[in-house]
Design an enzyme around this catalytic site. Structure first.
Site, mmCIF file in Angstrom:
data_model
loop_
_atom_site.group_PDB
_atom_site.id
_atom_site.type_symbol
_atom_site.label_atom_id
_atom_site.label_comp_id
_atom_site.label_asym_id
_atom_site.label_seq_id
_atom_site.Cartn_x
_atom_site.Cartn_y
_atom_site.Cartn_z
ATOM 1 N N GLY A 36 0.990 -1.305 -0.051
ATOM 2 C CA GLY A 36 0.017 -0.078 -0.073
ATOM 3 C C GLY A 36 0.931 1.362 0.066
ATOM 4 C CG ASN A 91 -0.544 -11.893 4.279
ATOM 5 O OD1 ASN A 91 0.200 -11.071 4.774
ATOM 6 N ND2 ASN A 91 -1.598 -11.212 3.460
ATOM 7 C CE1 TYR A 140 -5.546 -13.938 -4.404
ATOM 8 C CE2 TYR A 140 -6.305 -14.637 -6.314
ATOM 9 C CZ TYR A 140 -6.480 -13.662 -5.160
ATOM 10 O OH TYR A 140 -7.171 -12.558 -5.189
#
Ligand code: UDP
Length: 328
Positions: A36, A91, A140
């Site tokens: 970010g 994560n 993913y």
């Protein structure tokens, strides 16, 4: 009306922060700034930190009256998830579990989750409806599906309400607001082709030219990030009305091939793009197109900016302004 936005300094999250603020909400952003950008968050309150930092989460849930959580923060590169799955499970799943556990502890009931069409895997039906079998083809997609399952169970046991927003291909930018796509490394088609248009890349590799599609290249459903942001704001309203939990596809319902995207970039930018035919990229389904009827009917979502020309023009305007980019 405070909403916790994890990953609010990222590409899609920052557009959602803006949409929320414009609709009268106060975004409370939590971002570790690994991908970010601090300067993308212009509204609300910003916390830099890890998603799974329970001390920080406790502080946020105690100091703010959070009515919903929007969870964007995640790793999202298919190829990397194949070579480094541990990073993805840590994560995307473990950290999300910690966030959910703190939500339950602090009695926060509404969760809006950035899910993905990757949960469907290789589709059996086009356009893809939400009821389609969920059989992700890469780690993913599996981590995103794991979180969907976790929420389904938490919802039954702890009375959490959820909305899964399954994005198709996010693209474009709200360049006037100074936000847009800025990943490192960049792997997505549109910014890569724009990089070539700027002369920052010699050519674009077209991954696979022998797919069973109209020109042999993969077909995707591109959706403007500002339209995705609106859908998040509508999902927050929807949950506030105490409606049923559910999943919503977010796409335009129309597909464009890799070659078609390159052609439109050439038209919009006036630059010639050199291409190189490259082998298929592992895990790429030939065609992904959304059936978004449910989002349109139930969330009252109206995508406004998602013609491919508009998407690419806005991405181009952003790309020219992006810090560090100079037109050659
Ligand atoms: N693609 C490509 N060259 C690139 C990047 C992407 O041909 O340099 C193709 C990719 O194989 C896929 C489509 O463009 O068929 C969209 O890829 P992207 O990574 O943007 O999104 P994805 O569909 O993987 O989420």
């Amino acid at each position: 009306m405070e909403i916790l936005v994890t990953g609010g300094a990222g590409y899609i999250g920052s557009h959602a922060v803006k949409a929320l603020a414009e609709a009268g909400y106060t975004p409370i952003v939590l971002d570790n700034l690994s991908q970010g950008h601090r300067e993308f968050v212009r509204q609300g309150v910003f916390y830099q930190g890890e998603l799974g930092d329970t001390v920080l989460l406790k502080k946020i849930f105690t100091q703010h009256d959070i009515e919903a959580v929007m969870h964007f923060a995640a790793l999202a590169l298919v190829g990397e998830s194949v070579s480094e799955p541990a990073k993805y499970y840590e994560n995307n799943v473990i950290q999300t579990f910690r966030l959910l556990r703190e939500m339950v502890k602090h009695d926060v009931k509404n969760f809006i989750f950035s899910s993905t069409c990757a949960v469907y895997g290789i589709p059996e039906k086009i356009p893809i409806p939400e009821e389609h079998l969920r059989a992700p083809a890469n780690p993913y997609g599996k981590t995103k599906l794991a979180v969907e399952h976790m929420l389904e169970d938490f919802s039954r046991a702890y009375n959490i309400k959820y909305v899964f927003l399954r994005y198709f291909n996010a693209a474009g930018a709200d360049y006037r607001a100074g936000i847009g796509e800025d990943h490192f490394p960049e792997t997505h088609l549109i910014p890569i082709v724009l990089d070539a248009a700027m002369g920052r890349r010699k050519k674009v590799n077209v991954f696979g030219t022998d797919y069973p599609t109209r020109d042999g290249t993969c077909i995707r459903d591109y959706i403007h990030v500002a339209d995705l942001a609106q859908a998040h704001m509508l999902a927050a309203k929807y949950l506030k009305e105490d409606r049923e939990s559910g999943a919503f596809n977010l796409g335009i319902g129309q597909g464009f091939s890799v070659r078609e995207v390159i052609d439109i970039v050439e038209e919009v930018t006036g630059k010639k793009i050199s291409i190189s035919e490259a082998p298929r990229r592992e895990g790429d389904p030939p065609v992904l197109i959304a059936d978004s009827t449910r989002a349109i009917n139930v969330l009252r979502w109206k995508p406004e900016y998602s013609s491919l020309e508009d998407i690419i023009s806005s991405a181009w305007e952003w790309h020219k302004r992006k810090p560090g980019n100079v037109l050659k």
